[in-house]
Design a protein around this motif. Structure first.
Motif, short mmCIF file in Angstrom:
data_model
loop_
_atom_site.label_atom_id
_atom_site.label_comp_id
_atom_site.label_asym_id
_atom_site.label_seq_id
_atom_site.Cartn_x
_atom_site.Cartn_y
_atom_site.Cartn_z
N HIS A 125 0.81 -1.21 0.00
CA HIS A 125 0.00 0.00 0.00
C HIS A 125 0.86 1.27 0.00
O HIS A 125 0.31 2.37 -0.12
CB HIS A 125 -0.93 0.00 1.21
N VAL A 126 2.17 1.12 0.19
CA VAL A 126 3.07 2.28 0.14
C VAL A 126 3.24 2.69 -1.33
O VAL A 126 3.32 1.83 -2.22
CB VAL A 126 4.43 1.92 0.76
N PRO A 127 3.29 3.98 -1.64
CA PRO A 127 3.53 4.41 -3.03
C PRO A 127 4.78 3.74 -3.60
O PRO A 127 5.83 3.70 -2.94
CB PRO A 127 3.70 5.93 -2.91
N MET A 128 4.67 3.24 -4.83
CA MET A 128 5.72 2.40 -5.38
C MET A 128 7.04 3.14 -5.52
O MET A 128 8.10 2.60 -5.22
CB MET A 128 5.27 1.84 -6.75
N ARG A 129 7.00 4.38 -6.01
CA ARG A 129 8.24 5.13 -6.18
C ARG A 129 8.94 5.35 -4.85
O ARG A 129 10.18 5.25 -4.76
CB ARG A 129 7.96 6.47 -6.85
N LYS A 130 8.19 5.63 -3.82
CA LYS A 130 8.76 5.83 -2.50
C LYS A 130 9.38 4.53 -1.98
O LYS A 130 10.51 4.54 -1.45
CB LYS A 130 7.68 6.33 -1.54
N LEU A 131 8.66 3.41 -2.14
CA LEU A 131 9.16 2.12 -1.67
C LEU A 131 10.44 1.71 -2.40
O LEU A 131 11.43 1.31 -1.78
CB LEU A 131 8.08 1.06 -1.84
N VAL A 132 10.43 1.84 -3.73
CA VAL A 132 11.60 1.45 -4.52
C VAL A 132 12.79 2.36 -4.20
O VAL A 132 13.93 1.89 -4.11
CB VAL A 132 11.26 1.49 -6.02
N GLY A 133 12.54 3.65 -4.00
CA GLY A 133 13.62 4.56 -3.65
C GLY A 133 14.25 4.20 -2.31
O GLY A 133 15.48 4.22 -2.16
N ILE A 134 13.42 3.86 -1.33
CA ILE A 134 13.95 3.47 -0.01
C ILE A 134 14.77 2.19 -0.12
O ILE A 134 15.86 2.08 0.46
CB ILE A 134 12.80 3.31 0.99
N VAL A 135 14.25 1.22 -0.86
CA VAL A 135 14.98 -0.04 -1.02
C VAL A 135 16.31 0.18 -1.74
O VAL A 135 17.33 -0.42 -1.38
CB VAL A 135 14.11 -1.07 -1.78
N GLN A 136 16.32 1.06 -2.75
CA GLN A 136 17.56 1.33 -3.47
C GLN A 136 18.59 2.00 -2.56
O GLN A 136 19.79 1.67 -2.63
CB GLN A 136 17.27 2.21 -4.69
N ILE A 137 18.15 2.92 -1.72
CA ILE A 137 19.07 3.57 -0.78
C ILE A 137 19.60 2.55 0.23
O ILE A 137 20.80 2.54 0.57
CB ILE A 137 18.36 4.74 -0.07
N LEU A 138 18.72 1.68 0.72
CA LEU A 138 19.17 0.64 1.65
C LEU A 138 20.14 -0.32 0.99
O LEU A 138 21.11 -0.77 1.61
CB LEU A 138 17.95 -0.12 2.19
#
Length: 403
Positions: free
Chosen positions: A226-239
């Motif tokens: 349910h998290v916005p996809m761009r936000k989720l993918v950006g967080i995962v990429q930073i991690l």
């Protein structure tokens, strides 16, 4: 109908290719003494095994997408990732157990080839209708339609891939994988040759990584989808980029300053980067499965799996070439910290064009629109009833001369 015919034939072809290739490769390593000693034969066996695994991966993604679309089960890819992680945990544990008990890799290769042969036997006994695909009444229909079906699906795939909603995230995920040089081979050699770590510790770190992948996949299916996809993918990429620096901590031995032994650090953190790289693919599998046009689900998911395999190969070659350029050899690892820092910076580069990733998932938009439409219909329905009752009540109270 033509696509289903082609998929049935493709499924049969996969069935007769992927498992025999893996049985042949691992069985040769286990039973033929020369195969595990000659470098050329060893490379050929590993190549055949990876070829069979790649065919299985592409077919799996296509069949999962087809089944999910047919049975109206969005997000079925999450459960496929859960099964993948659970199988990785079990496989790494069994492989490590055989290796510790026997101290001979050949016994592990033989047991794996026996499992593959058993799976091949079960697969050969399965009927195609168990996959939920329509069956043909005659073989002549298949012979007449196969070429037309391939041609039609090829053009349908081109049309689907040209859609911006598909092409933009596809370019991002492929580029984000291919542009990061993989130094896992150099890190493994450093851990075993310089730090003299036991291979069982490195193997158990893979188990921890697969366990993390299972937990993250369940969390995605329950909460994070349910998290916005761009936000989720950006967080995962930073991690993911930050987890690359864990290798830098190990190489520079900062962990010893913190009082953490090398074995414990590798056991807990060695598989974090690989786990995040695998998890990053899950939202895109769900996205493309939901965006695929009717009748093109299998083709699009197969194309996605093939593109990801190609980008992984490019990333591996990029890492090998980059390691040789900066002077990382089996006897000299002084440039390894520089390579890790460059890998960290390369992992941050995809954030520059993350606007190609959709801000929200299409399925979430559909659910929100459905929710709003239901609330709107309910409000309108309640308003009409209320207004009608008030109006009828006022009509009853009005005098006759006002009517």
């Amino acid at each position: 109908m033509g696509y289903c015919l082609m998929l049935c034939i493709l499924g049969g072809l996969v069935e007769y290719l992927m498992y025999p290739l893996e049985v042949l490769s691992w069985g040769s390593l286990a039973l033929i003494p020369v195969a595990s000693e000659a470098l050329s034969i060893l490379l050929a066996c590993v190549l055949l095994s990876n070829l069979g695994a790649s065919i299985a991966e592409v077919a799996k993604d296509a069949l999962v997408a087809e089944y999910g679309q047919k049975n109206k089960m969005p997000g079925l890819q999450s459960y496929a990732f859960m099964a993948l992680a659970a199988g990785g945990i079990l496989g790494n544990l069994l492989g490590g157990y055989f290796l510790l008990q026997t101290q001979q890799p050949k016994s592990m290769f033989l047991s794996f080839s026996v499992l593959l042969a058993f799976q091949l036997t079960i697969t050969l006994g399965m009927k195609e209708d168990s996959l939920g695909l329509p069956q043909t009444s005659s073989h002549s229909l298949v012979r007449k339609s196969i070429s037309e079906s391939i041609r039609k699906q090829y053009f349908d795939l081109l049309v689907a891939a040209r859609e911006e909603s598909i092409s933009r995230p596809l370019i991002w995920i492929v580029a984000s994988t291919a542009t990061v040089p993989i130094l896992s081979g150099s890190i493994f050699c450093y851990q075993t040759q310089c730090l003299n770590l036991d291979p069982s510790v490195i193997g158990m770190s893979k188990v921890i990584g697969q366990l993390m992948l299972l937990v993250m996949t369940v969390s995605y299916d329950r909460l994070w989808k349910h998290v916005p996809m761009r936000k989720l993918v950006g967080i995962v990429q930073i991690l993911y980029a930050s987890s690359v620096l864990l290798d830098l901590i190990l190489v520079t031995q900062v962990n010893l300053w913190w009082g953490i032994p090398n074995e414990a650090f590798v056991f807990c953190f060695s598989g974090v980067a690989e786990t995040l790289a695998q998890f990053k693919l899950l939202p895109f599998h769900v996205l493309f499965a939901s965006l695929a046009p009717p009748g093109c689900e299998g083709s699009l998911m197969s194309f996605l799996a093939s593109a990801l395999c190609l980008s992984s190969i490019a990333s591996g070659f990029f890492g090998v070439g980059f390691a040789s350029v900066i002077g990382i050899t089996s006897n000299d690892y002084t440039s390894l910290p520089t390579g890790i820092v460059m890998q960290f910076l390369a992992a941050l580069l995809p954030l520059l064009w993350i606007n190609r990733v959709p801000a929200t998932h299409p399925s979430a938009e559909k659910e929100s629109k459905k929710g709003r439409s239901r609330r709107t219909r309910r409000t309108r329905r309640v308003g009409r009833v209320g207004f009608g009752s008030i109006y009828s009540y006022r009509r009853e109270r009005e005098p006759d001369f006002l009517r």
